[in-house]
Design a protein around this motif. Structure first.
Motif, PDB file in Angstrom:
ATOM      1  N   LEU A  91       2.982  -6.210   7.627  1.00 12.96           N
ATOM      2  CA  LEU A  91       4.479  -6.667   7.093  1.00 12.96           C
ATOM      3  C   LEU A  91       4.960  -7.511   7.837  1.00 12.96           C
ATOM      4  N   SER A 104      10.196  -7.186   2.099  1.00 15.14           N
ATOM      5  CA  SER A 104       9.375  -6.106   1.310  1.00 15.14           C
ATOM      6  C   SER A 104      10.423  -4.844   0.846  1.00 15.14           C
ATOM      7  N   VAL A 111      11.625  -8.235   7.931  1.00 15.11           N
ATOM      8  CA  VAL A 111      10.747  -7.539   7.104  1.00 15.11           C
ATOM      9  C   VAL A 111      11.342  -6.409   5.763  1.00 15.11           C
ATOM     10  N   TYR A 133       1.616   1.278   3.973  1.00 15.14           N
ATOM     11  CA  TYR A 133       1.667  -0.103   4.508  1.00 15.14           C
ATOM     12  C   TYR A 133       1.084  -0.017   6.212  1.00 15.14           C
ATOM     13  N   ASP A 159       3.278 -10.827   7.259  1.00 16.02           N
ATOM     14  CA  ASP A 159       3.742 -11.452   6.187  1.00 16.02           C
ATOM     15  C   ASP A 159       5.119 -12.023   6.256  1.00 16.02           C
TER      16      ASP A 159
END
Ligand SMILES: Cc1cc2nc3c(=O)[nH]c(=O)nc-3n(C[C@H](O)[C@H](O)[C@H](O)COP(=O)(O)OP(=O)(O)OC[C@H]3O[C@@H](n4cnc5c(N)ncnc54)[C@H](O)[C@@H]3O)c2cc1C
Length: 307
Positions: free
Chosen positions: A240, A290, A286, A235, A243
């Motif tokens: 991240l 994720s 985060v 990643y 997002d």
């Protein structure tokens, strides 16, 4: 520091090289941090080594500070002694294709010296605002290059046994933002960098290109400590965070940069408390989105900065 230890420090350093209650915000690129009890500013390597021996033997808490460009210091400061290895201990010598660089030398200065001497390999480091010592410790890297690619050997002070040793690249345990220095009580004194000859104009062109990339992508107009988090495998931290909807999110004056979500910036008068709360918030958000826990790249000094 107790009186006996202080008397021993005075045998090594002149009084004007000893700073009391020194605000750490003056020594960090985040421009944040309360006072350290004492900051010692050696002028020669022998002084630094003598201080390191003294503090290692005494068991009193001490912290090794470079240019403070990867560091968050508590608002309450640091109850201990900071030994500074920055511009006060800098110097570069050339031996053929090699540079012997003292720990406090800024990477930008070493890169400029290499350019002037027609030596290539340091271009990646020219925009990293740390010292050689901090760069080796962190295995600093950018744009495809890392310190491990140019370090031939490192002279280390071992705080466990008080000895100076030369450690070759393959024994430095270099990995992503990691080195042997982070595994024990070692202090970088100097390093030999192995570069290769090239046309200065070509070296300069590569440096200018990387500088352009940095200026356009990174929030260099604000105080920060660079990328706040390490890159998680598979990643990008900035992506991240973006997002998770956190671009521009702030707590007080601590803010996720609009320009690059991987940077937490100080947009004015941020405190360490605000920055650490923001870091915790980013991690939670985060992770919730994720499943990835971001690990800080920034080092922490002082109380109240636990994740
Ligand atoms: C705008 C900006 C951009 C940045 N870009 C990058 C980048 O592209 N790539 C990158 O990797 N980093 C980057 N950084 C982070 C930082 O510049 C690097 O990690 C740098 O190597 C830190 O060096 P320093 O001297 O400032 O170390 P400090 O912040 O002073 O210290 C960092 C750690 O190293 C230890 N240390 C420092 N000197 C020594 C020594 N002589 N011996 C033993 N331990 C020591 C300290 O105890 C601490 O644990 C950036 C930072 C900023 C502010």
């Amino acid at each position: 520091m107790n009186q006996a230890l202080y008397s021993d420090v005075l045998k090594i350093l002149k009084e004007d090289r000893i700073l009391h209650n020194e605000p750490m915000c003056l020594h960090t690129t985040f421009r944040v941090g309360g006072p350290a009890d004492t900051v010692l500013v050696p002028e020669r390597e022998e002084e630094a080594v003598a201080l390191l021996r003294l503090f290692s033997d005494s068991g009193e808490p001490f912290f090794l500070l470079g240019n403070g460009s990867n560091l968050l210091v508590s608002d309450r400061g640091y109850r201990g002694t900071v030994i500074l290895i920055d511009h006060n201990l800098s110097g570069i010598e050339k031996e053929g294709d090699r540079l012997i660089v003292q720990a406090g030398t800024l990477l930008s200065k070493a890169a400029a010296f290499a350019l002037q001497e027609g030596l290539a390999g340091m271009e990646f480091a020219s925009g990293i605002p740390g010292t050689l010592g901090g760069g080796v410790t962190m295995n600093a890297g950018a744009y495809g290059g890392e310190m491990k690619d140019i370090v031939e050997s490192v002279r280390l002070f071992d705080c466990e046994n008080g000895k100076i040793q030369t450690v070759v690249n393959t024994d430095m345990h270099f990995a992503y933002r990691h080195s042997l220095v982070k595994e024990g009580k070692y202090v970088v004194l100097s390093a030999v960098l192995k570069l290769h000859p090239d046309e200065p104009s070509a070296i300069r062109a590569r440096m200018d290109e990387l500088k352009e990339k940095r200026v356009s992508k990174q929030p260099l107009e604000y105080p920060s400590a660079g990328s706040t988090f390490k890159r998680p495998e598979g990643y990008f931290a900035g992506k991240l965070i973006e997002d998770a909807g956190l671009r521009g999110f702030s707590i007080g004056d601590a803010m996720v940069s609009e320009k690059h979500a991987g940077f937490v910036i100080n947009k004015g008068n941020a405190t360490a408390e605000e920055i650490i709360r923001l870091i915790r918030h980013i991690r939670e958000e985060v992770h919730a989105m994720s499943g990835v826990w971001l690990e800080p790249e920034v080092c922490m000094l002082g109380e109240g900065l636990d994740l």
